[in-house]
Design a protein around this motif. Structure first.
Motif, PDB file in Angstrom:
ATOM      1  N   ARG A   1      33.024  40.007  38.860  1.00  0.00           N
ATOM      2  CA  ARG A   1      33.795  38.788  38.162  1.00  0.00           C
ATOM      3  C   ARG A   1      32.731  37.622  38.102  1.00  0.00           C
ATOM      4  O   ARG A   1      31.749  37.514  38.847  1.00  0.00           O
ATOM      5  CB  ARG A   1      34.745  38.433  39.087  1.00  0.00           C
ATOM      6  CG  ARG A   1      35.761  37.280  38.599  1.00  0.00           C
ATOM      7  CD  ARG A   1      36.798  36.742  39.375  1.00  0.00           C
ATOM      8  NE  ARG A   1      36.954  37.217  40.808  1.00  0.00           N
ATOM      9  CZ  ARG A   1      37.747  38.278  41.195  1.00  0.00           C
ATOM     10  NH1 ARG A   1      38.717  38.473  40.342  1.00  0.00           N
ATOM     11  NH2 ARG A   1      37.861  38.367  42.479  1.00  0.00           N
TER      12      ARG A   1
ATOM     13  N   ARG B   1      41.809  39.995  37.454  1.00  0.00           N
ATOM     14  CA  ARG B   1      43.009  39.367  37.288  1.00  0.00           C
ATOM     15  C   ARG B   1      42.763  38.927  35.675  1.00  0.00           C
ATOM     16  O   ARG B   1      41.747  38.840  35.176  1.00  0.00           O
ATOM     17  CB  ARG B   1      43.273  38.254  38.017  1.00  0.00           C
ATOM     18  CG  ARG B   1      43.722  38.515  39.412  1.00  0.00           C
ATOM     19  CD  ARG B   1      43.724  37.289  40.437  1.00  0.00           C
ATOM     20  NE  ARG B   1      43.785  37.813  41.783  1.00  0.00           N
ATOM     21  CZ  ARG B   1      44.877  38.761  42.249  1.00  0.00           C
ATOM     22  NH1 ARG B   1      45.630  39.019  41.543  1.00  0.00           N
ATOM     23  NH2 ARG B   1      44.854  39.086  43.720  1.00  0.00           N
TER      24      ARG B   1
ATOM     25  N   GLN C   1      51.587  43.798  39.521  1.00  0.00           N
ATOM     26  CA  GLN C   1      51.086  43.070  40.760  1.00  0.00           C
ATOM     27  C   GLN C   1      50.176  41.910  39.914  1.00  0.00           C
ATOM     28  O   GLN C   1      49.615  41.154  40.942  1.00  0.00           O
ATOM     29  CB  GLN C   1      50.432  43.782  41.686  1.00  0.00           C
ATOM     30  CG  GLN C   1      51.168  44.779  42.198  1.00  0.00           C
ATOM     31  CD  GLN C   1      50.334  46.080  42.954  1.00  0.00           C
ATOM     32  OE1 GLN C   1      49.362  46.546  42.618  1.00  0.00           O
ATOM     33  NE2 GLN C   1      50.938  46.223  44.134  1.00  0.00           N
ATOM     34  N   LYS C   2      49.999  41.599  38.846  1.00  0.00           N
ATOM     35  CA  LYS C   2      49.235  40.739  38.100  1.00  0.00           C
ATOM     36  C   LYS C   2      47.845  40.937  38.277  1.00  0.00           C
ATOM     37  O   LYS C   2      47.107  39.927  38.224  1.00  0.00           O
ATOM     38  CB  LYS C   2      49.928  39.513  38.322  1.00  0.00           C
ATOM     39  CG  LYS C   2      51.324  39.163  38.063  1.00  0.00           C
ATOM     40  CD  LYS C   2      51.436  37.761  37.799  1.00  0.00           C
ATOM     41  CE  LYS C   2      52.950  37.478  37.225  1.00  0.00           C
ATOM     42  NZ  LYS C   2      53.688  38.394  36.698  1.00  0.00           N
ATOM     43  N   ILE C   3      47.519  42.127  38.578  1.00  0.00           N
ATOM     44  CA  ILE C   3      45.850  42.415  38.811  1.00  0.00           C
ATOM     45  C   ILE C   3      45.800  43.724  37.674  1.00  0.00           C
ATOM     46  O   ILE C   3      46.455  44.416  37.090  1.00  0.00           O
ATOM     47  CB  ILE C   3      45.538  42.975  40.084  1.00  0.00           C
ATOM     48  CG1 ILE C   3      46.394  44.408  40.744  1.00  0.00           C
ATOM     49  CG2 ILE C   3      45.978  41.937  41.128  1.00  0.00           C
ATOM     50  CD1 ILE C   3      46.166  44.846  42.013  1.00  0.00           C
TER      51      ILE C   3
ATOM     52  N   TYR D   1      45.675  40.501  28.810  1.00  0.00           N
ATOM     53  CA  TYR D   1      47.169  40.794  29.299  1.00  0.00           C
ATOM     54  C   TYR D   1      47.715  42.064  29.570  1.00  0.00           C
ATOM     55  O   TYR D   1      48.294  42.589  30.602  1.00  0.00           O
ATOM     56  CB  TYR D   1      48.362  39.809  28.589  1.00  0.00           C
ATOM     57  CG  TYR D   1      49.464  39.929  28.976  1.00  0.00           C
ATOM     58  CD1 TYR D   1      49.952  39.283  30.026  1.00  0.00           C
ATOM     59  CD2 TYR D   1      50.688  40.751  28.390  1.00  0.00           C
ATOM     60  CE1 TYR D   1      51.070  39.340  30.616  1.00  0.00           C
ATOM     61  CE2 TYR D   1      51.768  40.929  28.729  1.00  0.00           C
ATOM     62  CZ  TYR D   1      52.218  39.989  30.174  1.00  0.00           C
ATOM     63  OH  TYR D   1      53.332  40.192  30.617  1.00  0.00           O
TER      64      TYR D   1
ATOM     65  N   ASP E   1      40.019  36.799  33.517  1.00  0.00           N
ATOM     66  CA  ASP E   1      38.656  36.999  34.332  1.00  0.00           C
ATOM     67  C   ASP E   1      37.643  37.473  33.327  1.00  0.00           C
ATOM     68  O   ASP E   1      37.932  38.457  32.586  1.00  0.00           O
ATOM     69  CB  ASP E   1      38.787  38.060  35.518  1.00  0.00           C
ATOM     70  CG  ASP E   1      39.315  37.116  36.931  1.00  0.00           C
ATOM     71  OD1 ASP E   1      39.750  36.143  36.927  1.00  0.00           O
ATOM     72  OD2 ASP E   1      39.657  38.234  37.800  1.00  0.00           O
TER      73      ASP E   1
ATOM     74  N   SER F   1      40.316  42.892  43.240  1.00  0.00           N
ATOM     75  CA  SER F   1      41.014  43.136  41.975  1.00  0.00           C
ATOM     76  C   SER F   1      40.458  42.210  41.054  1.00  0.00           C
ATOM     77  O   SER F   1      40.334  40.878  41.415  1.00  0.00           O
ATOM     78  CB  SER F   1      42.400  42.989  42.314  1.00  0.00           C
ATOM     79  OG  SER F   1      42.753  43.906  43.193  1.00  0.00           O
TER      80      SER F   1
ATOM     81  N   ILE G   1      46.780  44.198  32.695  1.00  0.00           N
ATOM     82  CA  ILE G   1      47.184  43.947  34.186  1.00  0.00           C
ATOM     83  C   ILE G   1      48.670  44.636  34.294  1.00  0.00           C
ATOM     84  O   ILE G   1      49.304  44.990  33.387  1.00  0.00           O
ATOM     85  CB  ILE G   1      47.354  42.504  34.325  1.00  0.00           C
ATOM     86  CG1 ILE G   1      48.423  41.959  33.350  1.00  0.00           C
ATOM     87  CG2 ILE G   1      46.070  41.657  34.383  1.00  0.00           C
ATOM     88  CD1 ILE G   1      48.736  40.197  33.798  1.00  0.00           C
TER      89      ILE G   1
END
Length: 146
Positions: free
Chosen positions: A101, A74, A21-23, A15, A77, A72, A18
């Motif tokens: 990813r 997230r 932009q939640k990336i 968390y 991931d 990106s 990030i």
């Protein structure tokens, strides 16, 4: 996209990594690469870089970094960071990285970092020690000297 890579390290996006932009915030990718290169030396090459630095034998510092962002990552991931040494000069080592990813094959990021061999006692660059060069070439399965 990982052809020719012999080493990888996995990690999970947290968390704190990030942004709004939640990336994954762009600077964290450098941390991921740093973690991977540390594991490359420790697990892949079976070398204790901290001990070598404390002995004044070998250490390395970043001279140049090139990052190409493709997509990106997230939160949560699972990322696989692939790394390899592609060239060894007199005092430098060029490493290449792909971050992929979990479950995918296309890199989110491709990177190249040039490291300079550094004497931790004198604080100046030095030639890559022969034993380091030999161990990397043995691990990579080919001659990397320019």
């Amino acid at each position: 996209m990982t052809e020719g890579f012999r080493f990888s390290h996995r990690l999970k996006v947290r968390y704190s990594e990030i942004d709004g932009q939640k990336i994954v915030f762009n600077a964290h990718y450098l941390t991921y690469l740093d973690v991977a290169v540390t594991e490359y030396f420790q697990e892949g090459l079976e070398m204790d870089v901290m001990q070598l630095a404390e002995q004044g034998t070998f250490d390395f510092v970043v001279a140049k970094t090139t990052l190409e962002y493709k997509d990106s990552a997230r939160l949560n991931d699972w990322l696989t960071i692939w790394c390899r040494t592609s060239k060894i000069g007199n005092s430098s080592m060029t490493m290449e990285f792909h971050i992929i990813r979990g479950g995918e094959t296309t890199p989110l990021l491709e990177a190249e970092i040039i490291y300079v061999s550094y004497n931790p006692l004198t604080h100046v660059k030095q030639a890559v020690p022969g034993f380091v060069r030999e161990r990397i070439e043995q691990f990579e399965g080919k001659e990397l000297t320019k």
